[in-house]
Each structure stands twice: as C-alpha cells, then as structure tokens.
Design an enzyme around this catalytic site. Structure first.
Site, short mmCIF file in Angstrom:
data_model
loop_
_atom_site.label_atom_id
_atom_site.label_comp_id
_atom_site.label_asym_id
_atom_site.label_seq_id
_atom_site.Cartn_x
_atom_site.Cartn_y
_atom_site.Cartn_z
N ILE A 688 0.82 -1.21 0.00
CA ILE A 688 0.00 0.00 0.00
C ILE A 688 0.86 1.26 0.00
CG2 ILE A 688 -1.98 -1.07 1.12
CD1 ILE A 688 -1.04 0.13 3.76
N GLY A 689 2.16 1.12 0.06
CA GLY A 689 3.02 2.30 0.04
C GLY A 689 4.48 1.91 -0.07
N GLY A 691 8.45 3.75 0.50
CA GLY A 691 9.26 4.89 0.93
C GLY A 691 10.72 4.60 0.78
N GLY A 694 11.74 1.28 2.56
CA GLY A 694 11.20 0.01 2.11
C GLY A 694 9.72 0.13 1.82
N LYS A 695 9.05 -1.01 1.76
CA LYS A 695 7.63 -1.03 1.41
C LYS A 695 6.76 -1.18 2.66
CE LYS A 695 8.37 -3.01 -3.21
NZ LYS A 695 8.08 -4.13 -4.14
N VAL A 696 5.49 -0.78 2.49
CA VAL A 696 4.50 -0.93 3.55
C VAL A 696 3.38 -1.82 3.02
CG1 VAL A 696 2.91 0.22 5.10
CG2 VAL A 696 5.04 1.34 4.47
N LYS A 711 5.69 -2.44 7.93
CA LYS A 711 6.73 -1.68 7.25
C LYS A 711 8.00 -2.54 7.20
CE LYS A 711 9.40 2.61 7.74
NZ LYS A 711 9.54 3.83 8.57
N ASP A 819 10.46 14.76 10.80
CA ASP A 819 9.89 14.57 9.46
C ASP A 819 8.37 14.69 9.52
OD1 ASP A 819 10.01 14.18 6.75
OD2 ASP A 819 10.04 12.00 6.85
#
Length: 1011
Positions: A688-689, A691, A694-696, A711, A819
């Site tokens: 679903i995402g 960054g 890595g991936k989520v 994550k 962030d």
C-alpha cells in the site's frame, strides 16, 4: 485700559504664541515618527495642514501632546530617540505592531511617562539592568515579544507600578523575588514563559494590593507559599498548566475578594478545606488533579458562583444539595470522579443551567426533573453511571440542547416524543439502557449521531428515515427491530456508520445503494436477512468494514467484491455458494466464510472445499496406457534425482552459513495474531506504500483486528548503518510511548536481511492522500471521492498537535520527530489523527535541548525549517515549522512545494498575506460552505504563518499551538466523535487569556520581512 488688564492680556498672548509654537514642534516630531515607521497607510491623515490634537491617535492637554494611541497601525522599524521630544507625553500605546530592536531605552528620556505598552511586537534581547530608570511608570506591558534571559531584579524598584505584564516571552531564568517589593501592584502577568524550574517567591506574599495573579504555563514547581494568605485583595488567581504539588492550603481560602480560582491541571493532592470566605467567588476550576475526599457543603454558600469544574479527580461521596440551589450556577462539571448517591433534584430549578456533565461516576436514582427550567441548557452528559427511571419530560422543552449522552446506565421506559425533534440536537446517545418503544418517523433536522444499541426498541425501521438527511452515525445493535430494511435508508447520503446487527430484521437487502457514497461501516449480522447479496453493494468505494454474518443469504458472492478494499469482512454462517472472490481468497480472510457448506476456495483455505476437486471416477485404462504412465514416471523420477544431486553439489561448494531465515519477534502489546500471519501476507498484492526505507504492506490477520500495517526495511544482505539506526530509533520510541494520537507499534520482527515493524492499521491512511490524492491521480480506492470538510480538517489538526505536544512536553527526554508532514499523519476510521514514521526521530537529552547535532540532514522538501537546512541543529522548533506547513496545507489544499514560481507553500502563504491577499483567495476551493468557517480558517492560516517564522525563537511551542487550535474549535461545529472527552482539555476563560490567544499569531504577521 487698566495696567493689570493690559498685563493679563499680554500674558495670554505670550502663552498662546508659546503653546502654538510648542505644538508646531510636536507636530514635526510626529511627522518624523511617521516617516521613520515607513509611512504606514493607517496614518495617512497625519499631515502638516492639520493640528495633531485633531488626530484620533493623539490626545492633548493645555496645547501639548500627552497620549499616543498607536495600537495595530502596522508600524515597522525601530523606536527613534526623538520620540521623547514629546516632552509632556504620559501614555504611549504601541501594542500589536511590527516594531523591532532591543528594549527601547529611548523612553528613559520621557520624564513624565507613566504608562508604556509595547506588547505584541518583535522586540528581542534582554531587559536592561537599569530598567528602574522608568521610575514614574504605573503600567508596563511588554508581553508577547521575544525578550530572553533573566528578568532583572531592578524591576522591583519601579515602586509606582500598578500593572506589570511580561507574558509570552522567552524568559528562561528565575522569577525575581524583588517583584514582591512592588507594594502598589494590582495586576501581575508572567504567563507562558519557560522559567527554569522556579518556585513561587515567598516575597509575593507582600503584594497586599494584588488583584490579579496570572501565571499559567511557567513551569512552576513546589507548593503555593503560605505567605499568599496576605493577598487579601486578590480577585483572580491563575496558576494552571504548571507542576505544582501538595495539598491546597487552607490559607488559600482567606481571599475575601477572590472572583476566579484556576488551579486546574496541576498535581495537587489531598482534600479541599472550607471555602466559606470565598463569598465573591464566581468561577472554580480545580479539575484534572488528584484531589480526593468529599465536596464540602460550604460550596453551597458561594451565592455568586457561575462555573463549577471539579472533573477528573478522585472525589467521593454525595453532591451537596446546597450546590444545586446556587442562583447563578451555569456550568456544572464533575465527571470522572468517584461520586455516588442521588443527584440533587433541584438542579436547574434555581438558575439558568447551561452545562450539566456528571458522567463516569457512581450516581443512582433519576435525572433531575428541572435541568432545563431556565431554558439555557445545551447539553446533558451523564453516561457511565447507575441512573434509573424514565427520562424527564421537561427535556422536551430544551430547544438549545445539542447533545444528550446517557449511555451505559439503567434507564427504562420510552423516549419522550419531543426529545427526538429538539431543534438543535445533533447527538443522541442512549446505548446500554433498557429503553423501549419504536423509532419515530421524524427527528430533528440537525441530528447527525443516533446511538441506541443494547436496548429494547422494537417495531420496524420506518420508511420516513429518508428524511433524517443529516444522519452520519446510526448504531442500533441488539434491539428487537423486525421487518425489512427499507430501501429509503439507502438515500442517506451522509451516512458513514450503520449498525443494525443483533435484531430480527428479515427480507432482502435493497437492490440500489447509489446514495451510500460515504458509508464506511455496514454491520447487519445476526438477523434473518435472506436472498442474494446485491451487486450494488460492491459500488460502495468507501466501504471498509462489512459484516453480514449469521443470516440466511444465498447464492454466489458477487465477483465484483474484488473491487472493494475492505479491512474487515464477515460473511460466515449463511447459505452462500460458489467461489470466493479472488481478492479475499487467502488465509487472511479464512474466518470470513466459515459455515457456508457450499462455498469453495482456490487457495485451500481451511474448512472450505477445494474448487478444483472432482468426484473420484472408476475409469479403466488399457495396458499400453498404464505402461506409458509407468515409463514416463520413471523418467521424471530419474531427472529429479539427477537435478537434486547437482543442486546439492553446488550447495556444498558455496557453503552457505544458513539454510533458512530466522525471525526474532519483540512484542509491545498483547498479540492477537502470530508471526505466520504476518509473513504469509508479505506479497506484492498487499503493498500500500513505498518509501525510502522500504515497502509498507496491508496484511490481514483475521478477527477481531482485521488488518495490520507492516513496514519492511531491507538490509540488502549487508549492514546499512543508517537504516539500522532508523529501525532502532523507531522501535525505541514507539515501543516506549503511549498516546491516542501516536500510531501504535504492536511488535517488530527482525532477521539477518530485513526488519519488520507491525503497526495498527489506519483505515483512512494518510492525510496527504485526502488532501492531494486527486491532483496526483492516485488510486481512487485509496482516496475516496469526497473531500474533507473543514470541521474534520480542524479535528485532524488538533489531533496531530496533541501527538506532537505529547512528544515535546510530556516525554522525558523530549522527542523531536524531524519529518512531520501530511503523509506521516495517519487517520483512523473516525478521522482521528495519529503521528507516524519515527525512523528519523531523535530523543534529546534535556540538558542539551536545542543542541542536538545530526550527522545527516533528514526530512522532506517543503517542510524543512530554514535553520535546519544549513545548521543541522535539532530542537522542537523544526517540528513546529513543519507542522505549520501542514496547517497551511489543511487550509489551502496546496502541497508543501506548491507555490507561485519557485516559492514553496510557506513562502507563498507569507507573500499572499503580506500583499493583502484575501482569505477566500487562499482557501481550498473544495471546502464546502467556506463562509461558515472563514474566521476559523483565517486563524489556522495565520497560525501556520507564525509556525513557519524564519526566526526559530519566534515560533510558538506545540503547547501554545494546541491551545490556539482548540480555541478556534466551537463545539457545535465539531464532528461528534471529537466532542467526546473535549472537556478534558477545556481551558477556562481567564483574564486576557482570550486576547492572548487571538492576538498571539498577529505579532508575527510580517516576520519574514523584519528578521
């Protein structure tokens, strides 16, 4: 002419000429001041052709200027020395401008000056040690500037002072005891400074003429001095938002003139002594402490009391009857205590009661019959008690009521018919009682939340429900409703949550559901519904949670179900047949389909048939075919053996250290899933995402949780120290903190090659997708078709601010996120905001706060604080800057890097405001009814400006940001889910607190051009 008459005329003539010449000189001085301050448009009428005494900003006496009123004139620059050429000036008011420089010593030369107000400007530096040269001053106001360092002891030599305001600066030393020498002082305001762990000087007890002591938010510790018993003229005492401790001393209750007492949100403990001397007291707020014992009967003797806030303590016993007889009582809040007994029946009979909040206690008996006798009641909140009986019929006449919350009691009987149609009611929450009767055909036009679960309501759901057009949440579980679900209910376009489970509803579901565009939760479990699941159900793009279990649905599950992005699905215990839709044919949903004997799975879900299995057959094969099968099998077997030998040889040559991945699991909460649940869901279809780390993944783990977010941080088979540090940082921080507005880290798994962080799943994902998803053409399944309205945006801003405020002010040591951005603010199913992604966070040692160096720059473009980009210095102010950008995003709908030309959002906002651009020109065009919320949006916009100030010291703390956001959040405009528990954060009206909040951001309106 007689000689004496000639002499008199001569003196008058000379006097007139002298006065005229004197005034001409002062006129020149004022015109020079105007030029020094860059000729502001507000002073265009100052000219050489008119007398200064006719100018509205000037007051004269005997032909000479004595008063200058220059508040809010957009003055910029410094204060020149020649201002004291106005030799007779006594009062100078320069409040709320953009004046700069250090403390203006030029006023030392104004020998007659008795009143000086330079508050709400941009002054910096320390106060001079010889400030006592202003010896004639009776009033000194320097609040809401950027003064730093210590308050000089010389301040105690200004013996004529009656008013001293030094609030909202950057003073960080101790509070000088010399202030106690100001024997004429009547008002002292030191609020909102970060003094270094100070105690209240005992010398303050010498301020015998003091009427107002305003010291919230100044880090006070220790106890209230006994010397305060000498403050016999005190009228307002505010020591809130500090860290005081101990008991409230009896000496406090000798203030015969006290009108307002605010001691809330401290660490007081012990009992309250007699208050018989508080005869003039109009407001009491001692909420959110650890006070115990019973409520003294003497409170009933306070015949001028209007506000009574004792909530969130440990009081026990009964409420004295005399309190209900106070003729001025408006606000009564004692929720979240251990109070018991019956509520005094005279509440509301003797006064115009506005708020009555007694929830989370142990009260028994009936609600008082006359709560609304005064016609001013706006809310009755009495949930989680043991109250019984029927609702008072007098509530039918309370047309100002907006909310009635009586859930989790033992009420019975029918709801008086007039309550359903109260003009202003928006929330009616009656779950967990024994109410009976049927639903009405008509309800109030503003009703947006109706909760009646776990009662004894019966009858049909009326077709007239289509007129309940504002209904947003309808919870009616576990009642005795019967009949069909009327098709008219699908016309409620604002409905987001519908619970009708646990009833006796029958028949088929409505075939058309086009108007349910906003529906996110549909629960119809444990009824007698039948027929096929309508295909139209699959058109509900926002649907996240669907439960149709324990009914009699038959036929196939529509294949279009694969288009839904459900986080929870339960179709168990029905009569469904055929294949499971492909998106749900996996182990994550293995409990969603049980007890449907004729359903089948292609992925071998336990307890379901294999869709490819066929009945056994007794076919006979010829000998030739059997021989060919045997020969082919032998060949395949030989090939397999040879392949295995070659692979084994390669394996030996490579000598790998291990043959399988070993995972180490560390949990931080009670686990309702296993390591296998997580690992089996790590497939590309669940991403679903993505960054930098890595991936989520969204991974289904079955009921009751439904899904989690995982994550994954790859190490790429080699040690990546940066990612390793990020992983440790996030685990260290999230594993140790608990807050409703910070995403919950459930567990972590680590192996040699990667790290997995398992979080609670946020069904509405990130704020970024809601604000900017359309323009980026993101997957419409992730960004539903409607935009956030303003009340929800403000709710999100407050929730995120609460999370950051907790990190900055309540964690020890404090935590800086580094962030903060809209994509790191996640939203649950009720749009409550939670701060996420702590991979870049760093915990700061308290003694080194503001001096934390980073080895590399972290963060996101458009959210960088300017000083962070070139110094790599870290403190909480960089988070405040980034949060300011988020506030601007919420108001404008623009992205952080979206401005005009090369400008980012913060730069564009400053330019737009500096050029006098309209507020409507800045507001996101997709916000509905912008005129209704224009004042609130303007407040948040300007708060975003001050948060993005170039000078770090000029930015407010997150505590101040949160308070300002709450103050622009009227309770009647809040989404209902946010109204719950609002009073936990209620800030009572204090002397000038309102002006402080509303003017705080205005002192920075042109900061970027003056730094």
């Amino acid at each position: 002419m007689p000689p004496h008459l000639r002499l008199f005329l001569f003196i008058c003539l000379i006097s007139g000429v002298t006065s005229k010449n004197f005034l001409t000189t002062e006129q020149t001085t004022l015109l020079n001041l105007k030029q020094t301050w860059n000729n502001p448009p507000s002073l265009t009428h100052w000219s050489s052709t008119s007398s200064p005494c006719t100018w509205p900003e000037v007051q004269c006496r005997n032909g000479s200027i004595v008063v200058l009123h220059l508040e809010d004139k957009k003055l910029t620059g410094f204060i020149p020395e020649f201002i004291c050429d106005l030799s007779n000036v006594e009062n100078v008011f320069l409040r709320d401008n953009f004046l700069t420089g250090e403390f203006p010593r030029v006023f030392y030369n104004c020998s007659k000056l008795i009143e000086l107000d330079i508050s709400q400007n941009l002054f910096v530096g320390t106060l001079p040690d010889d400030i006592d040269r202003l010896s004639q001053l009776k009033s000194l106001e320097i609040g809401a500037n950027n003064f730093t360092g210590d308050i000089p002891p010389a301040i105690g030599n200004l013996s004529a002072l009656k008013l001293l305001h030094m609030y909202q600066n950057l003073f960080h030393g101790s509070i000088p005891s010399e202030i106690g020498n100001l024997s004429n002082l009547e008002t002292l305001g030191l609020a909102y400074n970060e003094f270094a762990d100070p105690e209240i000087p005992i010398e303050f007890g010498k301020l015998s003429n003091l009427k107002v002591l305003w010291m919230p938010g100044v880090n006070l510790i220790g106890k209230i001095p006994k010397s305060f018993s000498n403050l016999v003229n005190l009228e307002v005492l505010d020591l809130s938002l500090n860290d005081l401790e101990g008991e409230i001393l009896p000496e406090l209750f000798l203030f015969r003139n006290l009108e307002s007492l605010f001691l809330y949100k401290n660490k007081f403990s012990g009992q309250i002594p007699s208050v018989v001397q508080f005869l003039n007291l109009s407001q009491i707020d001692i909420s959110m402490n650890n006070l115990n014992g019973s409520i003294p009967d003497d409170f009933g003797k306070l015949r001028k009391l209007e506000v009574f806030n004792l909530y969130s303590n440990q009081f026990s016993g009964n409420i004295p009857i005399t309190i209900s007889q106070i003729p001025t009582l408006r606000i009564f809040r004692v929720f979240r205590n251990n109070l018991a007994g019956e509520l005094p029946p005279e509440f509301g009979l003797h006064s115009k009661l506005e708020a009555f909040e007694v929830s989370e206690n142990k009260f028994i008996g009936n609600l008082p019959e006359n709560l609304c006798a005064g016609g001013s009641l706006t809310g009755v909140i009495a949930f989680s008690n043991n109250l019984t009986g029927e609702l008072p019929r007098s509530l039918e006449r309370c047309n100002r009521i907006t909310t009635i919350q009586l859930y989790d009691n033992n009420f019975s009987g029918q709801i008086p018919s007039g309550i359903w149609t109260l003009t202003n009611i928006s929330s009616l929450r009656l779950s967990g009682n024994s109410f009976s009767g049927e639903l009405p055909s008509k309800v109030a036009g503003n009703l947006s939340r109706l909760e009646i679960s776990d009662n004894k309501f019966s009858g049909r759901v009326p077709p007239e429900i289509s007129s309940w057009v504002k209904l947003n949440v309808f919870k009616a579980s576990n009642n005795m409703f019967s009949g069909g679900i009327p098709p008219e209910i699908t016309g409620l376009s604002e409905l987001t949550v519908l619970y009708l489970d646990g009833n006796s509803l029958s028949g088929e579901l409505p075939s058309q559901m086009k108007s349910w565009d906003s529906l996110t939760i549909l629960n119809l479990a444990r009824n007698k519904l039948s027929g096929q699941i309508p295909v139209s159900l699959t058109s509900l793009e926002d649907l996240l949670d669907l439960d149709l279990s324990e009914n009699q649905f038959s036929g196939q599950i529509p294949p279009q179900f694969s288009n839904l992005r459900l986080t929870a699905l339960n179709l168990s215990s029905n009569k469904l047949t055929g294949r499971i839709p492909s998106s749900f044919d996996n182990i994550a949903y293995q409990n969603s389909f049980i007890n449907n004997p004729n359903l089948c799975s292609t992925s071998l879900i336990p307890n379901l048939h294999n869709c490819f299995a066929k009945p056994s057959q007794s076919n006979k094969f010829s000998p030739k075919i059997i021989a060919m099968i045997i020969l082919l099998s032998a060949f395949v077997l030989l090939a397999a053996i040879m392949s295995t030998l070659f692979m084994f040889r390669d394996y030996l040559n490579k000598k790998p250290k291990r043959t399988h991945t070993t995972w180490k699991l560390t949990s931080f909460h009670k686990m309702d899933f296993t390591e296998t649940n997580i690992l089996s869901g790590m497939i590309e279809a669940n991403v679903i995402g993505t960054g930098g780390a890595g991936k989520v993944y969204r991974v289904g783990v079955g009921q009751p949780r439904g899904c989690v977010a995982v994550k994954r941080i790859w190490n790429d088979n080699q040690l990546d120290q940066k990612k390793e540090n990020e992983f440790r940082s996030e685990v260290q921080i999230l594993g140790s903190i608990r807050h409703a507005n910070i995403v919950k880290l459930l567990c972590c798994l680590s192996s040699e090659n990667s790290k997995l962080l398992v979080y609670e799943y946020m069904v509405h994902q990130s704020l970024d997708k809601w604000l900017h998803g359309k323009k980026r053409k993101l997957d419409p399944g992730l960004v539903p078709g409607f935009v956030l309205d303003w009340p929800r945006r403000l709710q999100i801003a407050i929730g995120a601010a609460q999370g950051l405020c907790y990190m900055h002010h309540d964690c020890s040591p404090p935590i800086v996120h580094r962030d903060v951005k809209s994509s790191n603010i996640l939203l649950d199913f009720e749009f409550n905001a939670k701060i996420a992604d702590f991979g870049l966070a760093k915990m700061l040692e308290k003694q080194k706060l503001g001096e934390g160096d980073m080895s590399y720059i972290a963060g996101s473009l458009g959210y960088f604080a300017p000083e962070y980009a070139y110094t790599s210095r870290v403190n909480e102010r960089i988070d405040v800057y980034s949060f300011g950008v988020v506030l601007l995003e919420l108001v404008t709908g623009k992205e952080a890097n979206e401005g005009d030309g090369d400008l980012n959002l913060a730069e564009w906002a400053w330019k737009h405001y500096g050029e006098g651009g309209s507020m409507m020109g800045a507001v996101d065009r997709e916000i509905k009814d912008p005129d209704t919320y224009l004042e609130e949006m303007s407040t948040v916009f300007r708060l975003g400006l001050i948060c993005t100030s170039t000078l770090p010291s000029s930015r407010p703390s997150m505590k101040d940001v949160l308070e300002i956001l709450k103050r622009c959040n009227p309770i009647d405009q809040l989404p209902e889910e946010m109204k719950q528990g609002r009073d936990e954060f209620d800030v009572a009206p204090l002397l000038e607190r309102e002006s402080y909040v509303t003017n705080y951001y205005e002192s920075e309106d042109a900061l970027d051009t003056n730094v």
